[in-house]
Design an enzyme around this catalytic site. Structure first.
Site, PDB file in Angstrom:
ATOM      1  N   ARG A 160      14.247   1.323   6.666  1.00 31.49           N
ATOM      2  CA  ARG A 160      13.006   0.499   7.559  1.00 31.49           C
ATOM      3  C   ARG A 160      13.423   0.220   8.900  1.00 31.49           C
ATOM      4  O   ARG A 160      14.354  -0.405   8.710  1.00 31.49           O
ATOM      5  CB  ARG A 160      12.789  -0.634   6.200  1.00 31.49           C
ATOM      6  CG  ARG A 160      12.653  -0.150   4.950  1.00 31.49           C
ATOM      7  CD  ARG A 160      11.871  -0.913   3.724  1.00 31.49           C
ATOM      8  NE  ARG A 160      12.031  -0.684   2.159  1.00 31.49           N
ATOM      9  CZ  ARG A 160      12.377  -0.250   1.382  1.00 31.49           C
ATOM     10  NH1 ARG A 160      13.821  -0.722   2.076  1.00 31.49           N
ATOM     11  NH2 ARG A 160      12.459   0.186   0.806  1.00 31.49           N
ATOM     12  N   LYS A 185      13.924  -4.622   0.208  1.00 32.72           N
ATOM     13  CA  LYS A 185      13.220  -5.573  -0.825  1.00 32.72           C
ATOM     14  C   LYS A 185      13.715  -6.282  -1.165  1.00 32.72           C
ATOM     15  O   LYS A 185      14.143  -5.614  -1.970  1.00 32.72           O
ATOM     16  CB  LYS A 185      11.436  -4.776  -0.703  1.00 32.72           C
ATOM     17  CG  LYS A 185      10.822  -3.496   0.455  1.00 32.72           C
ATOM     18  CD  LYS A 185       9.747  -3.253  -0.307  1.00 32.72           C
ATOM     19  CE  LYS A 185       8.999  -2.763   0.993  1.00 32.72           C
ATOM     20  NZ  LYS A 185       7.592  -2.164   0.447  1.00 32.72           N
ATOM     21  N   HIS A 259       8.690   4.290  10.810  1.00 26.77           N
ATOM     22  CA  HIS A 259       8.321   4.936   9.632  1.00 26.77           C
ATOM     23  C   HIS A 259       8.014   6.374   9.194  1.00 26.77           C
ATOM     24  O   HIS A 259       8.594   6.225   8.176  1.00 26.77           O
ATOM     25  CB  HIS A 259       7.449   3.657   8.215  1.00 26.77           C
ATOM     26  CG  HIS A 259       7.704   3.391   7.204  1.00 26.77           C
ATOM     27  ND1 HIS A 259       8.534   2.687   7.327  1.00 26.77           N
ATOM     28  CD2 HIS A 259       7.043   3.887   6.078  1.00 26.77           C
ATOM     29  CE1 HIS A 259       8.802   2.759   5.733  1.00 26.77           C
ATOM     30  NE2 HIS A 259       7.431   3.579   4.703  1.00 26.77           N
ATOM     31  N   ARG A 262      11.611   7.507   9.371  1.00 27.37           N
ATOM     32  CA  ARG A 262      11.915   7.429   7.586  1.00 27.37           C
ATOM     33  C   ARG A 262      11.291   8.302   6.630  1.00 27.37           C
ATOM     34  O   ARG A 262      11.599   9.017   5.861  1.00 27.37           O
ATOM     35  CB  ARG A 262      11.365   5.942   6.977  1.00 27.37           C
ATOM     36  CG  ARG A 262      11.762   5.716   5.629  1.00 27.37           C
ATOM     37  CD  ARG A 262      11.389   4.354   5.032  1.00 27.37           C
ATOM     38  NE  ARG A 262      11.056   3.754   4.232  1.00 27.37           N
ATOM     39  CZ  ARG A 262      12.058   3.580   3.074  1.00 27.37           C
ATOM     40  NH1 ARG A 262      13.618   3.716   3.869  1.00 27.37           N
ATOM     41  NH2 ARG A 262      11.486   2.702   2.023  1.00 27.37           N
ATOM     42  N   HIS A 285      13.882   2.666  -3.034  1.00 28.47           N
ATOM     43  CA  HIS A 285      12.826   2.851  -4.496  1.00 28.47           C
ATOM     44  C   HIS A 285      13.325   2.305  -5.417  1.00 28.47           C
ATOM     45  O   HIS A 285      14.110   2.572  -5.769  1.00 28.47           O
ATOM     46  CB  HIS A 285      11.935   4.210  -4.163  1.00 28.47           C
ATOM     47  CG  HIS A 285      11.429   4.563  -3.264  1.00 28.47           C
ATOM     48  ND1 HIS A 285      10.930   5.578  -2.488  1.00 28.47           N
ATOM     49  CD2 HIS A 285      11.260   3.392  -1.929  1.00 28.47           C
ATOM     50  CE1 HIS A 285       9.867   6.035  -2.238  1.00 28.47           C
ATOM     51  NE2 HIS A 285      10.613   4.581  -0.862  1.00 28.47           N
ATOM     52  N   TYR A 294       7.209  12.676  -1.750  1.00 27.67           N
ATOM     53  CA  TYR A 294       8.024  13.667  -0.318  1.00 27.67           C
ATOM     54  C   TYR A 294       7.553  14.800  -1.454  1.00 27.67           C
ATOM     55  O   TYR A 294       7.388  16.188  -1.194  1.00 27.67           O
ATOM     56  CB  TYR A 294       8.716  13.399  -0.606  1.00 27.67           C
ATOM     57  CG  TYR A 294       9.033  11.949  -0.085  1.00 27.67           C
ATOM     58  CD1 TYR A 294       8.325  11.632   1.647  1.00 27.67           C
ATOM     59  CD2 TYR A 294       9.948  10.557  -0.910  1.00 27.67           C
ATOM     60  CE1 TYR A 294       8.588  10.722   2.045  1.00 27.67           C
ATOM     61  CE2 TYR A 294       9.630   8.857  -0.232  1.00 27.67           C
ATOM     62  CZ  TYR A 294       8.958   9.679   1.420  1.00 27.67           C
ATOM     63  OH  TYR A 294       9.243   8.901   1.758  1.00 27.67           O
TER      64      TYR A 294
END
Length: 334
Positions: A160, A185, A259, A262, A285, A294
């Site tokens: 990110r 995160k 992004h 990414r 994730h 994806y």
């Protein structure tokens, strides 16, 4: 005197989000924006000023009305409405533990369903477009070498943009196997392997900037001419600068952002046969279902490619049954 809502909201942000959960400043800012809009909604739509807004005003009907206001008056997309609802739900989930007498009201709010939204589309570059983009910086100049290293690290780590902005010298290990430690995160850190070419660029860059000397571990890896770390906006600007210089018209006209790089890395890994659990860990994730986008995007691309082939092989033309004499004669003979 502060209302019970004002007092509880302050405790929610300071004690719970910043203290107990250790949320990042960006998460706290997102939650803050959701409650700012909620307060505006009560002031403008229900004529309740902030200084009179209490917990009694906050029920499921009010929150549902707020979400409808976001959609109709502010024209927010379902994903934005869901983001606001998630912030409010987090507050009322916490409120259940603070005031059990309001548990029923809190649970009514927590039962509000999210807005339905279309499956997200994945914007990504092809391998060749990515190669062209990463080759644009002029590596004969000091700034060009920084930008080449920045873009290579951004793509190769699938980071990110804030993770790259926060990257420090301590987070890089160039001994075999080379890795970067990314803090994402929830302040969770993951270790991502990087390609030997990216590692070579990083090694040369750190040596040129004398960042590989003792006492520099806490220095930002990527910084501007004032030696302040690059911001998210600064990194996005550098990316768009080299996009504009591309000779590929598709790449030059694409909506490109950090992004998207990414996403591109994730798609390239999936198309190369890397299992989804590995991609999930690289991207940071929590849930594998998030990484499934994806696989869906890749399957859709393959379906469209197959359709272009079958259009030339399989004909969709069918003879109408009532125009077929043999079929009609057979039916008459029955």
């Amino acid at each position: 005197m502060a209302t019970d809502f004002a007092l509880s909201l302050r405790r929610f942000f300071t004690d719970h989000l910043a203290g107990l959960r250790g949320c990042s400043p960006h998460t706290i800012s997102s939650y803050r924006d959701a409650f700012k809009l909620l307060i505006v909604y009560f002031r403008e739509e229900r004529s309740i000023p902030p200084e009179r807004l209490t917990l009694e005003h906050l029920d499921a009907a009010a929150i549902t009305g707020f979400l409808a206001w976001l959609r109709t008056e502010r024209h927010n997309r379902p994903s934005t409405c869901n983001q606001r609802l998630a912030a409010i739900s987090s507050y009322f989930r916490w409120m259940q533990t603070q005031d059990p007498a309001r548990m029923a009201s809190c649970q009514d709010i927590l039962a509000i369903p999210s807005s339905k939204q279309d499956q997200p589309t994945i914007t990504h570059l092809t391998v060749e477009q990515t190669r062209l983009l990463l080759a644009r910086p002029d590596r004969s100049t000091r700034q060009g070498r920084r930008d080449a290293t920045l873009l290579a690290t951004l793509y190769d780590s699938a980071a990110r943009v804030q993770e790259i902005a926060d990257l420090t010298v301590r987070d890089i290990r160039l001994t075999d196997p080379p890795i970067v430690a990314l803090t994402g995160k929830g302040r969770k850190t993951r270790h991502v392997p990087i390609d030997t070419n990216t590692a070579a660029l990083l090694a040369a860059y750190l040596a040129e900037r004398r960042l590989d000397t003792p006492g520099r571990d806490e220095r930002p890896v990527f910084f501007n001419q004032h030696r302040a770390k690059l911001t998210r906006g600064g990194i996005a600007w550098i990316l768009r600068k080299y996009q504009a210089r591309s000779a590929d018209p598709i790449l030059a006209g694409a909506q490109l952002s950090p992004h998207v790089l990414r996403h591109s890395r994730a798609m390239h890994l999936y198309d190369a046969g890397v299992p989804l659990p590995y991609i999930r860990d690289i991207l940071g994730h929590v849930d594998l279902s998030t990484t499934d986008i994806y696989a869906r995007a890749s399957t859709e691309a393959k379906r469209k490619a197959l359709e272009t082939v079958y259009d030339e092989v399989v004909s969709a033309e069918l003879t109408e049954w009532n125009q077929d004499p043999e079929l009609l004669n057979w039916l008459t003979s029955l």
